[in-house]
Motif scaffolding. Structure first.
Motif, PDB file in Angstrom:
ATOM      1  N   GLN A 269       0.855  -1.186   0.000  1.00  0.00           N
ATOM      2  CA  GLN A 269       0.000   0.000   0.000  1.00  0.00           C
ATOM      3  C   GLN A 269       0.886   1.230   0.000  1.00  0.00           C
ATOM      4  N   VAL A 270       0.746   2.030  -1.033  1.00  0.00           N
ATOM      5  CA  VAL A 270       1.501   3.270  -1.162  1.00  0.00           C
ATOM      6  C   VAL A 270       0.544   4.429  -0.887  1.00  0.00           C
ATOM      7  N   VAL A 271       0.876   5.250   0.097  1.00  0.00           N
ATOM      8  CA  VAL A 271       0.052   6.405   0.457  1.00  0.00           C
ATOM      9  C   VAL A 271       0.773   7.664   0.007  1.00  0.00           C
ATOM     10  N   ILE A 272       0.080   8.485  -0.777  1.00  0.00           N
ATOM     11  CA  ILE A 272       0.665   9.703  -1.335  1.00  0.00           C
ATOM     12  C   ILE A 272      -0.170  10.897  -0.905  1.00  0.00           C
ATOM     13  N   ARG A 273       0.509  11.912  -0.401  1.00  0.00           N
ATOM     14  CA  ARG A 273      -0.147  13.128   0.060  1.00  0.00           C
ATOM     15  C   ARG A 273      -0.067  14.203  -1.021  1.00  0.00           C
ATOM     16  N   THR A 274      -1.213  14.824  -1.323  1.00  0.00           N
ATOM     17  CA  THR A 274      -1.264  15.900  -2.312  1.00  0.00           C
ATOM     18  C   THR A 274      -1.226  17.239  -1.593  1.00  0.00           C
ATOM     19  N   LEU A 279      -3.953  19.755  -7.767  1.00  0.00           N
ATOM     20  CA  LEU A 279      -3.285  18.483  -8.042  1.00  0.00           C
ATOM     21  C   LEU A 279      -4.080  17.309  -7.498  1.00  0.00           C
ATOM     22  N   HIS A 280      -4.720  17.502  -6.365  1.00  0.00           N
ATOM     23  CA  HIS A 280      -5.554  16.442  -5.803  1.00  0.00           C
ATOM     24  C   HIS A 280      -6.669  16.089  -6.795  1.00  0.00           C
ATOM     25  N   LEU A 282      -6.618  16.660  -9.982  1.00  0.00           N
ATOM     26  CA  LEU A 282      -6.003  16.096 -11.179  1.00  0.00           C
ATOM     27  C   LEU A 282      -5.762  14.602 -11.018  1.00  0.00           C
ATOM     28  N   LEU A 283      -5.281  14.201  -9.845  1.00  0.00           N
ATOM     29  CA  LEU A 283      -5.021  12.774  -9.603  1.00  0.00           C
ATOM     30  C   LEU A 283      -6.314  11.960  -9.559  1.00  0.00           C
ATOM     31  N   LEU A 284      -7.411  12.588  -9.154  1.00  0.00           N
ATOM     32  CA  LEU A 284      -8.686  11.870  -9.129  1.00  0.00           C
ATOM     33  C   LEU A 284      -9.195  11.610 -10.545  1.00  0.00           C
ATOM     34  N   THR A 285      -8.907  12.527 -11.462  1.00  0.00           N
ATOM     35  CA  THR A 285      -9.362  12.360 -12.846  1.00  0.00           C
ATOM     36  C   THR A 285      -8.311  11.666 -13.715  1.00  0.00           C
ATOM     37  N   LYS A 286      -7.060  11.714 -13.287  1.00  0.00           N
ATOM     38  CA  LYS A 286      -5.971  11.077 -14.025  1.00  0.00           C
ATOM     39  C   LYS A 286      -5.125  10.272 -13.034  1.00  0.00           C
ATOM     40  N   PRO A 287      -5.657   9.145 -12.539  1.00  0.00           N
ATOM     41  CA  PRO A 287      -4.978   8.386 -11.486  1.00  0.00           C
ATOM     42  C   PRO A 287      -3.633   7.829 -11.934  1.00  0.00           C
ATOM     43  N   LEU A 288      -2.744   7.655 -10.960  1.00  0.00           N
ATOM     44  CA  LEU A 288      -1.424   7.101 -11.243  1.00  0.00           C
ATOM     45  C   LEU A 288      -1.508   5.625 -11.619  1.00  0.00           C
ATOM     46  N   ALA A 325       7.673  13.546 -11.060  1.00  0.00           N
ATOM     47  CA  ALA A 325       7.240  14.482 -12.104  1.00  0.00           C
ATOM     48  C   ALA A 325       6.369  15.596 -11.535  1.00  0.00           C
ATOM     49  N   TYR A 326       5.728  15.353 -10.376  1.00  0.00           N
ATOM     50  CA  TYR A 326       4.868  16.373  -9.763  1.00  0.00           C
ATOM     51  C   TYR A 326       5.624  17.240  -8.756  1.00  0.00           C
ATOM     52  N   GLY A 327       6.934  17.012  -8.628  1.00  0.00           N
ATOM     53  CA  GLY A 327       7.764  17.862  -7.793  1.00  0.00           C
ATOM     54  C   GLY A 327       7.328  17.913  -6.342  1.00  0.00           C
ATOM     55  N   GLN A 328       7.339  19.135  -5.784  1.00  0.00           N
ATOM     56  CA  GLN A 328       7.058  19.317  -4.358  1.00  0.00           C
ATOM     57  C   GLN A 328       5.589  19.183  -4.011  1.00  0.00           C
ATOM     58  N   PHE A 329       4.743  18.937  -5.009  1.00  0.00           N
ATOM     59  CA  PHE A 329       3.303  18.903  -4.754  1.00  0.00           C
ATOM     60  C   PHE A 329       2.795  17.524  -4.362  1.00  0.00           C
TER      61      PHE A 329
END
Length: 361
Positions: A269-274, A279-280, A282-288, A325-329
């Motif tokens: 399980q990988v947990v990523i903080r936006t 950006l949050h 964006l990730l919901l519409t374009k998931p990793l 690719a999303y840098g500090q975000f």
């Protein structure tokens, strides 16, 4: 009879029409629940305990059934039941009474696709497009349109890739179950000959890979980037083709991003903080990754503003690349080894910039 061709159109209703007709042609009773079970991949007893009309598309399903029954007037009977138990059966003499209507839709779909291909020379690699439409008026028109600037579809990816012309060749070799022989040259190494049973093609990040069975380790799921092939592949006669096991590559790629399984890696399980609301979203519409889920909506949390998503995934370098690719975000919260890996990459980058600044200050 419904107006127009009932097999035409887009969306759920059209899909249901095709599915209902397919099932009715088996000459067995078919209910709305049966179609929903097939469409949503439910168990056959699912709607005994659940409501049909709460499913997305139930209204379109009823309209589709109505259109089919009208198109086959006098050839459909029902089982006399009501509610969820009501079912219909085709009893006509012909085995495919709406064959002409279906063929007309197939022909129109082919024509539309050919038109799309003609207009999408900026998406399809030029060599790939030419391979399928060689010596045709369509290719001539497409080239003229491109030269005149009349095309209206393009891609941000460069399509003039090394050996991209081999893509149709490998696709046909997989379809025809042919064994190939070619020279493969890894970066910085000497080329070597490879006997190869191509089984699967995959594009990642603008690069094409062919996977298959090879005559050297790792044998199974051997990975060859098309741009590393030297010269033209040849067909090998007299060697039996080794096919992939059913569903092998679907499972092979299911838990990774890209094409790489790293040594000793496992699904975690990988947990990523936006760090921004944009950006949050964006990730919901374009998931990793397809396993991604929102675990914490973006908002105020612990005197800070952030959101979180989680993935069930096997960490690899492609995942690291996506995150970086999303840098500090974006910030990896867990697992700790992946967090440390990202941190080490960033620290090494900072050290490179410091060295450069020291040299030129």
């Amino acid at each position: 009879m419904p107006k127009g061709n009932i097999f035409g159109g887009f969306g759920l209703k059209s899909q249901f029409v095709h599915l209902i007709y397919q099932e009715l042609m088996k000459r067995e009773f078919v209910s709305l629940a049966d179609i929903l079970c097939i469409y949503y991949d439910r168990t056959t007893d699912y709607y005994i305990h659940h409501s049909c009309n709460s499913e997305v598309g139930y209204g379109e399903l009823k309209k589709a059934f109505s259109d089919i029954r009208q198109a086959l007037t006098g050839q459909i009977i029902d089982n006399g039941k009501s509610g969820k138990g009501k079912a219909f059966k085709y009893v006509g003499k012909e085995n495919d009474p709406l064959a002409d209507e279906r063929k007309a839709i197939v022909q129109k779909s082919v024509e539309d696709y050919v038109s799309f291909c003609k207009n999408s020379a900026g998406i399809l690699p030029p060599s790939w497009f030419s391979a399928f439409f060689e010596n045709t008026q369509l290719l001539l028109e497409a080239n003229r349109d491109a030269q005149a600037g009349a095309t209206h579809i393009c891609s941000s990816l460069e399509q003039n890739l090394t050996n991209i012309h081999l893509l149709p060749f490998f696709n046909k070799a997989i379809t025809d179950k042919r064994v190939l022989r070619f020279s493969y040259q890894r970066y910085g190494q000497e080329p070597f000959e490879l006997t190869f049973h191509p089984q699967y093609l995959k594009e990642y990040n603008g690069r094409w890979f062919v996977f298959g069975e090879a005559d050297r380790e790792p044998f199974k799921a051997y990975n060859v980037p098309l741009d590393r092939i030297v010269g033209e592949p040849t067909i090998v006669e007299g060697i039996g083709y080794i096919p992939a096991e059913k569903g092998f590559y679907q499972n092979f790629f299911k838990d990774i991003i890209g094409v790489t399984h790293e040594k000793d890696a496992k699904v975690e399980q990988v947990v990523i903080r936006t760090k921004t609301e944009y950006l949050h979203g964006l990730l919901l519409t374009k998931p990793l990754h397809h396993s991604q889920k929102e675990t914490l909506p973006f908002g105020e949390h612990e005197n800070d503003r952030y959101g979180e998503v989680s993935l069930e995934i096997e960490p690899n370098r492609e995942l690291c690349g996506k995150i970086l690719a999303y840098g500090q975000f974006l910030e990896v919260m867990q697992p700790q080894p992946l967090r440390e890996r990202i941190k080490d990459i960033l620290q090494n980058q900072m050290e490179q910039y410091r060295k450069y600044n020291d040299l030129y200050e």
